[in-house]
Design an enzyme around this catalytic site. Structure first.
Site, PDB file in Angstrom:
ATOM      1  N   GLY A 118      61.868  44.401  35.048  1.00 51.59           N
ATOM      2  CA  GLY A 118      61.540  44.341  36.464  1.00 51.59           C
ATOM      3  C   GLY A 118      60.783  43.050  36.772  1.00 51.59           C
ATOM      4  O   GLY A 118      60.780  42.119  35.954  1.00 51.59           O
ATOM      5  N   ASP A 119      60.115  42.998  37.910  1.00 49.50           N
ATOM      6  CA  ASP A 119      59.462  41.743  38.306  1.00 49.50           C
ATOM      7  C   ASP A 119      58.428  41.272  37.274  1.00 49.50           C
ATOM      8  O   ASP A 119      58.356  40.088  36.961  1.00 49.50           O
ATOM      9  CB  ASP A 119      58.853  41.849  39.706  1.00 49.50           C
ATOM     10  CG  ASP A 119      57.941  43.051  39.862  1.00 49.50           C
ATOM     11  OD1 ASP A 119      57.939  43.927  38.958  1.00 49.50           O
ATOM     12  OD2 ASP A 119      57.223  43.132  40.867  1.00 49.50           O
ATOM     13  N   ILE A 142      64.209  51.235  39.057  1.00 45.78           N
ATOM     14  CA  ILE A 142      64.634  52.294  39.970  1.00 45.78           C
ATOM     15  C   ILE A 142      64.192  51.972  41.395  1.00 45.78           C
ATOM     16  O   ILE A 142      64.717  52.518  42.346  1.00 45.78           O
ATOM     17  CB  ILE A 142      64.081  53.686  39.556  1.00 45.78           C
ATOM     18  CG1 ILE A 142      62.554  53.744  39.653  1.00 45.78           C
ATOM     19  CG2 ILE A 142      64.566  54.076  38.177  1.00 45.78           C
ATOM     20  CD1 ILE A 142      61.989  55.166  39.638  1.00 45.78           C
ATOM     21  N   ASP A 143      63.199  51.072  41.535  1.00 48.11           N
ATOM     22  CA  ASP A 143      62.618  50.794  42.857  1.00 48.11           C
ATOM     23  C   ASP A 143      63.541  49.950  43.750  1.00 48.11           C
ATOM     24  O   ASP A 143      63.323  49.899  44.961  1.00 48.11           O
ATOM     25  CB  ASP A 143      61.281  50.053  42.709  1.00 48.11           C
ATOM     26  CG  ASP A 143      60.309  50.803  41.824  1.00 48.11           C
ATOM     27  OD1 ASP A 143      60.418  52.037  41.732  1.00 48.11           O
ATOM     28  OD2 ASP A 143      59.428  50.154  41.224  1.00 48.11           O
ATOM     29  N   MET A 185      58.875  57.813  44.053  1.00 46.07           N
ATOM     30  CA  MET A 185      58.445  56.502  43.548  1.00 46.07           C
ATOM     31  C   MET A 185      59.003  55.366  44.405  1.00 46.07           C
ATOM     32  O   MET A 185      59.651  55.613  45.422  1.00 46.07           O
ATOM     33  CB  MET A 185      58.884  56.353  42.094  1.00 46.07           C
ATOM     34  CG  MET A 185      58.038  57.133  41.113  1.00 46.07           C
ATOM     35  SD  MET A 185      58.592  56.815  39.415  1.00 46.07           S
ATOM     36  CE  MET A 185      57.221  57.516  38.493  1.00 46.07           C
ATOM     37  N   ARG A 187      57.104  52.048  44.338  1.00 46.49           N
ATOM     38  CA  ARG A 187      56.033  51.061  44.518  1.00 46.49           C
ATOM     39  C   ARG A 187      55.946  50.619  45.987  1.00 46.49           C
ATOM     40  O   ARG A 187      55.899  51.481  46.833  1.00 46.49           O
ATOM     41  CB  ARG A 187      56.200  49.902  43.539  1.00 46.49           C
ATOM     42  CG  ARG A 187      56.002  50.367  42.079  1.00 46.49           C
ATOM     43  CD  ARG A 187      55.652  49.281  41.129  1.00 46.49           C
ATOM     44  NE  ARG A 187      54.395  48.622  41.442  1.00 46.49           N
ATOM     45  CZ  ARG A 187      53.184  49.139  41.208  1.00 46.49           C
ATOM     46  NH1 ARG A 187      53.038  50.310  40.643  1.00 46.49           N
ATOM     47  NH2 ARG A 187      52.097  48.469  41.532  1.00 46.49           N
ATOM     48  N   HIS A 288      58.179  60.979  37.176  1.00 47.84           N
ATOM     49  CA  HIS A 288      59.088  60.375  36.198  1.00 47.84           C
ATOM     50  C   HIS A 288      60.418  61.104  36.042  1.00 47.84           C
ATOM     51  O   HIS A 288      61.315  60.599  35.355  1.00 47.84           O
ATOM     52  CB  HIS A 288      58.366  60.230  34.859  1.00 47.84           C
ATOM     53  CG  HIS A 288      57.228  59.262  34.952  1.00 47.84           C
ATOM     54  ND1 HIS A 288      56.005  59.622  35.450  1.00 47.84           N
ATOM     55  CD2 HIS A 288      57.165  57.948  34.670  1.00 47.84           C
ATOM     56  CE1 HIS A 288      55.217  58.555  35.456  1.00 47.84           C
ATOM     57  NE2 HIS A 288      55.891  57.540  34.982  1.00 47.84           N
TER      58      HIS A 288
HETATM   59  O1  F6P Z   1      58.628  50.526  38.713  1.00 45.43           O
HETATM   60  C1  F6P Z   1      59.138  51.762  38.348  1.00 45.43           C
HETATM   61  C2  F6P Z   1      58.102  52.847  38.521  1.00 45.43           C
HETATM   62  O2  F6P Z   1      58.714  54.070  38.189  1.00 45.43           O
HETATM   63  C3  F6P Z   1      57.470  52.900  39.902  1.00 45.43           C
HETATM   64  O3  F6P Z   1      58.303  53.494  40.858  1.00 45.43           O
HETATM   65  C4  F6P Z   1      56.200  53.657  39.601  1.00 45.43           C
HETATM   66  O4  F6P Z   1      55.180  53.358  40.532  1.00 45.43           O
HETATM   67  C5  F6P Z   1      55.835  53.148  38.243  1.00 45.43           C
HETATM   68  O5  F6P Z   1      57.017  52.642  37.649  1.00 45.43           O
HETATM   69  C6  F6P Z   1      55.235  54.192  37.351  1.00 45.43           C
HETATM   70  O6  F6P Z   1      54.789  53.570  36.202  1.00 45.43           O
HETATM   71  P1  F6P Z   1      54.397  54.365  34.886  1.00 45.43           P
HETATM   72  O7  F6P Z   1      55.675  54.792  34.223  1.00 45.43           O
HETATM   73  O8  F6P Z   1      53.651  53.384  34.081  1.00 45.43           O
HETATM   74  O9  F6P Z   1      53.584  55.550  35.294  1.00 45.43           O
END
Ligand code: F6P
Length: 364
Positions: A118-119, A142-143, A185, A187, A288
């Site tokens: 991702g970014d 997924i975002d 989710m 972000r 998740h």
């Molecule tokens: O960037 C993907 C993502 O699933 C976001 O939608 C979410 O905020 C973040 O990752 C969750 O991160 P982690 O898996 O570290 O809880």
């Protein structure tokens, strides 16, 4: 004799359904050219401790394209430019260990790195490119918030899972005449919320791009009630916030993590809606679940196309780039064009117009 190119591949950041399909396509497209592929474990960590670098062959990736997760492992910690290291005094300090990554990359005689991420991970890839590592990025999340690509793989799967969950909530919400607030989710982008909310016939969809007015959200719920619909489904993106308010987060979480963990807006909203409307309200965080399990057919195809295109770009020596979907083509986009930017939902998109025109409140 033509040189046998040695490609290293890693997967970084949060996993997304389709990562294994990218790996499979990279290995097979390299095999087709008589090149070699090596898997780097756990994002960039596998280039610091190289014990687990593994040769990937057609046999080792046979029919993994339909599976979720990543056979290479991943993490959203372990940025080699900002690595938490415990010093002799037992304190954790942040160090730049990127020289070691470059040294190991050269020692292993790799010709290029295909960085799937991702970014955050693509930002690291770009920094490594500037230090001399030939990099081709593959965008994943997924975002769906990476610029210069119409879509990222993982998004379609996440939207499908969220839509199914919303569908299921309709029956229980209706039976109890409750308001159900579903936090998804995404972000700081509202793609998952907007697309799943629309597909799942939500009554209210709240996205980061449109700060909401809680009064208007409750007015809409009460209007439905007066018109005979005594329940409501509210889909809220984790990054959504009230006008003039702030995004709710849970802090940085684990040591070495660069971004804050979002979440909590669903619970906050549910309490407020219950007080203001007097209706029984419950909140659900899909979390998740949206990233787990097998990729949809659409995500598999995008991921396979991205993987094969990345190998093609390696052949063209267009390093410092990322593959991006620009239908009907996949192009090589300079990484510098996407670093530090977010692809938000455009306010003039027909998806937003559609939501409004079919009676969904966007909270404004
Ligand atoms: O960037 C993907 C993502 O699933 C976001 O939608 C979410 O905020 C973040 O990752 C969750 O991160 P982690 O898996 O570290 O809880």
């Amino acid at each position: 004799m033509e040189k046998r190119i040695r490609i290293a591949i890693n997967t970084g950041g949060g996993d997304a359904p389709g990562l294994n399909a990218v790996i499979e396509a990279v290995v097979m497209a390299a095999y087709y050219r008589n090149w070699e592929v090596y898997g780097i474990k756990n994002s960039y960590a596998g280039l610091l401790n190289t014990d687990e670098v593994m040769r990937l062959t057609p046999e080792s990736v046979s029919h993994i394209s339909n599976t979720g997760g990543t056979i290479l492992g991943t993490t959203n910690r372990g940025n080699p430019f900002m690595m938490p290291v415990t010093n002799l005094a037992g304190e954790v300090e942040i160090r730049d260990v990127s020289d070691k990554v470059v040294e190991n990359f050269k020692r292993l005689r790799f010709d290029c790195l295909i960085a799937v991420g991702g970014d955050g991970s693509l930002g690291i890839a770009y920094q490594l490119y500037k230090k001399g590592i030939p990099v081709v990025g593959v965008p994943k999340t997924i975002d769906n918030d990476i610029c210069e690509t119409v879509i990222t793989f993982g998004f379609d799967t996440a939207v499908s899972i969220a839509t199914e969950a919303i569908d299921r909530l309709h029956t229980t919400a209706k039976s109890h005449e409750r308001v159900m607030v579903v936090e998804v989710m995404g972000r700081h982008a509202g793609w998952i919320a907007l697309n799943s909310g629309l597909s799942g016939s939500a009554d209210v969809i709240l996205i980061p791009e449109i700060p909401f007015d809680i009064g208007k959200v409750c007015d809409h719920i009460m209007e439905l009630d007066v018109n005979g619909q005594h329940y409501a489904i509210v889909v809220v993106a984790e990054g959504a916030s009230p006008a003039g308010g702030r995004v709710i987060d849970k802090g940085k979480g684990e040591v070495g993590r660069q971004d804050v963990m979002l979440g909590g807006i669903g619970e906050y909203l549910a309490k407020d809606i219950a007080v203001r409307t007097g209706k029984e309200t419950r909140s659900i965080v899909l979390g998740h679940l949206q990233r787990g399990g097998n990729p949809t057919t659409f995500d598999r195809l995008i991921a396979l196309r991205f993987g094969a295109a990345a190998v093609r770009i390696v052949g063209e020596k267009k390093f410092g780039t990322m593959v991006g979907l620009d239908p009907p083509h996949i192009k090589a986009v300079p990484l510098e064009k996407i670093i530090g930017r977010i692809k938000n939902v455009p306010l003039d998109t027909d998806t937003i117009k559609t939501a409004r025109e079919i009676g969904i409140s966007l909270g404004d």
